[in-house]
Design an enzyme around this catalytic site. Structure first.
Site, PDB file in Angstrom:
ATOM      1  N   SER A  26       0.809  -1.229   0.000  1.00 11.32           N
ATOM      2  CA  SER A  26       0.000   0.000   0.000  1.00 11.32           C
ATOM      3  C   SER A  26       0.837   1.273   0.000  1.00 11.32           C
ATOM      4  CB  SER A  26      -0.938  -0.001   1.219  1.00 11.32           C
ATOM      5  OG  SER A  26      -0.188  -0.148   2.412  1.00 11.32           O
ATOM      6  N   ASN A 113      -2.101  -2.053  13.694  1.00 10.69           N
ATOM      7  CA  ASN A 113      -3.543  -1.768  13.720  1.00 10.69           C
ATOM      8  C   ASN A 113      -3.849  -0.441  14.416  1.00 10.69           C
ATOM      9  OD1 ASN A 113      -3.601  -4.223  12.538  1.00 10.69           O
ATOM     10  ND2 ASN A 113      -4.623  -5.311  14.213  1.00 10.69           N
ATOM     11  N   THR A 158     -39.222  29.174  -7.939  1.00  9.92           N
ATOM     12  CA  THR A 158     -39.531  27.847  -7.400  1.00  9.92           C
ATOM     13  C   THR A 158     -39.962  27.032  -8.612  1.00  9.92           C
ATOM     14  OG1 THR A 158     -41.874  28.275  -7.020  1.00  9.92           O
ATOM     15  CG2 THR A 158     -40.398  28.788  -5.182  1.00  9.92           C
ATOM     16  N   HIS A 159     -39.675  25.753  -8.625  1.00  8.20           N
ATOM     17  CA  HIS A 159     -39.973  24.889  -9.780  1.00  8.20           C
ATOM     18  C   HIS A 159     -39.325  25.427 -11.057  1.00  8.20           C
ATOM     19  CE1 HIS A 159     -43.162  23.021  -7.272  1.00  8.20           C
ATOM     20  NE2 HIS A 159     -43.340  24.267  -6.866  1.00  8.20           N
ATOM     21  N   SER A 280     -14.409  26.049 -27.371  1.00  6.39           N
ATOM     22  CA  SER A 280     -14.696  24.808 -28.083  1.00  6.39           C
ATOM     23  C   SER A 280     -13.655  24.621 -29.175  1.00  6.39           C
ATOM     24  CB  SER A 280     -16.098  24.892 -28.698  1.00  6.39           C
ATOM     25  OG  SER A 280     -16.172  24.079 -29.850  1.00  6.39           O
ATOM     26  N   LYS A 286     -17.844  29.793 -28.803  1.00  5.21           N
ATOM     27  CA  LYS A 286     -18.235  29.201 -27.519  1.00  5.21           C
ATOM     28  C   LYS A 286     -17.424  29.703 -26.331  1.00  5.21           C
ATOM     29  CE  LYS A 286     -20.603  25.753 -26.944  1.00  5.21           C
ATOM     30  NZ  LYS A 286     -21.890  25.762 -26.252  1.00  5.21           N
ATOM     31  N   ASN A 288     -17.564  28.217 -22.549  1.00  9.96           N
ATOM     32  CA  ASN A 288     -18.265  27.188 -21.777  1.00  9.96           C
ATOM     33  C   ASN A 288     -17.959  27.266 -20.275  1.00  9.96           C
ATOM     34  OD1 ASN A 288     -19.492  26.033 -24.045  1.00  9.96           O
ATOM     35  ND2 ASN A 288     -17.651  24.844 -24.501  1.00  9.96           N
ATOM     36  N   GLU A 293     -19.180  22.925 -14.553  1.00 11.73           N
ATOM     37  CA  GLU A 293     -19.595  21.569 -14.954  1.00 11.73           C
ATOM     38  C   GLU A 293     -18.724  20.502 -14.296  1.00 11.73           C
ATOM     39  OE1 GLU A 293     -21.382  22.867 -19.297  1.00 11.73           O
ATOM     40  OE2 GLU A 293     -19.549  21.715 -19.214  1.00 11.73           O
ATOM     41  N   TYR A 320      -9.664  -5.803  13.840  1.00  6.66           N
ATOM     42  CA  TYR A 320      -9.069  -5.357  12.578  1.00  6.66           C
ATOM     43  C   TYR A 320      -9.209  -6.434  11.510  1.00  6.66           C
ATOM     44  CZ  TYR A 320      -5.819  -3.734   9.060  1.00  6.66           C
ATOM     45  OH  TYR A 320      -5.282  -3.319   7.863  1.00  6.66           O
ATOM     46  N   GLN A 325      -7.899  -1.401   5.181  1.00  4.76           N
ATOM     47  CA  GLN A 325      -6.884  -0.643   4.438  1.00  4.76           C
ATOM     48  C   GLN A 325      -7.517   0.134   3.279  1.00  4.76           C
ATOM     49  OE1 GLN A 325      -2.889  -2.387   3.875  1.00  4.76           O
ATOM     50  NE2 GLN A 325      -3.351  -2.297   1.681  1.00  4.76           N
ATOM     51  N   LYS A 328      -8.303   4.364   2.887  1.00  3.52           N
ATOM     52  CA  LYS A 328      -7.436   5.535   2.635  1.00  3.52           C
ATOM     53  C   LYS A 328      -7.638   6.207   1.284  1.00  3.52           C
ATOM     54  CE  LYS A 328      -4.291   3.674   5.909  1.00  3.52           C
ATOM     55  NZ  LYS A 328      -5.218   2.505   6.074  1.00  3.52           N
TER      56      LYS A 328
HETATM   57  N1  ARG Z   1      -1.505  -1.148   6.175  1.00  2.58           N
HETATM   58  C1  ARG Z   1      -2.604  -1.600   6.982  1.00  2.58           C
HETATM   59  C2  ARG Z   1      -3.748  -0.607   7.005  1.00  2.58           C
HETATM   60  O1  ARG Z   1      -3.607   0.435   6.473  1.00  2.58           O
HETATM   61  C3  ARG Z   1      -2.156  -1.859   8.362  1.00  2.58           C
HETATM   62  C4  ARG Z   1      -1.551  -3.189   8.392  1.00  2.58           C
HETATM   63  C5  ARG Z   1      -2.122  -4.051   9.402  1.00  2.58           C
HETATM   64  N2  ARG Z   1      -1.877  -5.371   8.957  1.00  2.58           N
HETATM   65  C6  ARG Z   1      -2.252  -6.422   9.597  1.00  2.58           C
HETATM   66  N3  ARG Z   1      -2.013  -7.554   9.031  1.00  2.58           N
HETATM   67  N4  ARG Z   1      -2.876  -6.376  10.731  1.00  2.58           N
HETATM   68  O2  ARG Z   1      -4.827  -0.873   7.485  1.00  2.58           O
END
Ligand code: ARG
Length: 475
Positions: A26, A113, A158-159, A280, A286, A288, A293, A320, A325, A328
């Site tokens: 990651s 974790n 309105t509408h 355009s 044009k 725009n 948008e 966990y 993961q 993110k």
């Molecule tokens: N990279 C993981 C996360 O973002 C944390 C890793 C935890 N891994 C595990 N095997 N408990 O959640």
């Protein structure tokens, strides 16, 4: 690449398959948390020292290394290796490479974790403030235009049909009102995020670092999380953040849609500055409204980020699971999307010009003053249902004469009802209609000014919150 820096492996006989490694990795997105991981590692090292698990000399040596790595990470000089599974692995490797064997001690008393969720909270608390600073900028730009046009008449809808005249300042200020509530949402959210998960360990808590209040305070939190299992598995603070980003997206999208409409040839109430329009490739004439948008379009993606996370969370067993993961990337995407949109919208509204003549002359179109006739009759003690009927008849008469209701003569009006004496003509103007709307939230120019004044007071409180990040710098 070798796999020697994995944070696990003692009980395994075979190497990890490369497909597994690729799936597991990651760093390509969570490296963004590296400075937060270093900050919490710095605090954790001090906590280990307080627990007598690191000597003063070891602590000093490791903290110097952390500071040095922090500088290099911040400047972009240090990047993760191909063999690093995630940001936590990479930071541990870098520390061990710098201080040698004692670097292996920093993992004691915590788990990835609690580490992952702590990094993420540190990132999010800053992100909410950075987005709020941009939102304040946009609200100020809207309010400047609203102040300029506090008494400019405009058709109100309105509408998507003409309803009653309103002031342009009132129309504009409705957008900043909504966006200010979004900043307030972040401040409410922040109070709930203000618990430190570090010390939750893998799920059961830490046996080695127990001074949780001290750790929490060092990281800018006012208290530790209450339950270690909840602390490592809860992501409602992420879902809530993404919800707030989605509502901001919806508000921006409605704002954008209004600008798209107002700048059409059909409406022609506003004109985009060249700086915030695009052309355009084939039609030379044009101009725009692409910024608006793209804003409307990207709000879909903000909602998608929230929906995706909620689906990931639904039905997950405690505590966990690696599914977490997946929290993110949607967050980084929502943060980046808003940070692209907000400056563009601020510039767009700052430079937008309004066709005041057309706004004024269209304000009374569509019989938008018909309600004034009904209100006038009510003041003469006529029940509103009858007043409404009479006013409706005036509209019918005007339509049959191909006129607007306010263009009827005094004799036309008295022909519909004897109660409509000639002084009714005084209320049948846009100006009188606007002045009359003086309820607290009303559109009258005086009220609009007061409304913007109250908003500006609110902004000065919110900007203080946004400019103060409780997360400390690494020392
Ligand atoms: N990279 C993981 C996360 O973002 C944390 C890793 C935890 N891994 C595990 N095997 N408990 O959640």
């Amino acid at each position: 690449m070798g796999q020697s820096n994995k944070l696990w492996g003692g009980r395994f006989e075979k190497d990890t398959a490369s497909a597994m490694t690729n799936l597991s990795k990651s760093t390509h997105f969570d490296w963004r948390l590296a400075t937060f991981d270093l900050l919490q590692t710095d605090v954790h090292v001090q906590a280990l020292n307080r627990s007598k698990l690191l000597s003063d000399a070891e602590t000093k040596q490791i903290r110097i290394a952390i500071k040095d790595i922090h500088n290099k990470v911040s400047s972009g000089a240090l990047k993760p290796n191909d063999s690093d599974e995630d940001v936590h692995t990479a930071i541990e490797r870098l520390i061990i490479e710098s201080v040698g064997e004692i670097g292996g001690k920093i993992r004691a008393g915590r788990s990835r974790n609690d580490q992952a969720v702590t990094d993420f909270k540190l990132f999010l608390r800053g992100s909410a403030r950075i987005i709020s600073q941009e939102l304040v900028g946009l609200c100020k730009a809207i309010n400047e235009q609203a102040t300029k046009y506090f008494d400019q008449a405009s058709p109100g809808f309105t509408h998507l049909q003409h309803a009653q005249p309103v002031t342009l300042g009132h129309e504009l200020a409705k957008h900043s009102q909504a966006l200010l509530r979004d900043i307030e949402r972040f401040t409410d959210w922040d109070a709930r995020v203000d618990t430190c998960p570090l010390g939750a360990g893998a799920l059961a808590g830490s046996a080695l670092v127990t001074d949780s209040m001290w750790v929490a305070n060092q990281l800018g939190f006012s208290r530790p999380s209450e339950n270690s299992i909840d602390a490592v598995s809860d992501r409602d603070f992420v879902a809530e953040y993404l919800f707030i980003c989605s509502v901001i997206g919806v508000h921006l999208s409605k704002f954008a849609e209004e600008i798209i409409l107002l700048t059409t040839t059909e409406f022609g109430y506003a004109t985009l500055d060249d700086q915030y329009a695009t052309g355009s490739s084939i039609m030379p004439q044009k101009k725009n409204p692409d910024a608006a948008e793209l804003t409307r379009g990207k709000s879909g993606r903000l909602i998608g980020n929230l929906t995706g996370l909620l689906v990931t969370l639904k039905g997950l067993p405690f505590a966990y699971n690696r599914d977490l993961q997946e929290d993110k990337e949607p967050v980084f995407d929502s943060h980046d999307t808003l940070m692209l949109l907000l400056p563009a919208l601020t510039g767009m509204i700052q430079t937008l010009s309004f066709n005041t003549e057309k706004l004024s002359s269209n304000a009374a179109l569509g019989h938008s003053l018909a309600t004034e006739i009904a209100d006038y009759l009510v003041k003469k003690n006529i029940p509103f249902n009858q007043a409404h009927e009479i006013s409706g008849k005036c509209v019918k008469l005007a339509e049959s004469k191909n006129m607007e209701v306010h263009q009827l003569s005094a004799s036309d009006l008295s022909f519909v009802s004897k109660d409509l004496t000639s002084d009714v003509l005084e209320v049948l103007t846009v100006k009188a209609s606007l002045l009359a709307r003086s309820s607290y939230s009303g559109t009258s120019p005086v009220n609009v000014k007061a409304q913007i004044g109250r908003m500006n007071e609110k902004i000065s409180v919110l900007i203080k919150w946004a400019n103060h990040n409780p997360i400390p710098e690494i020392l």
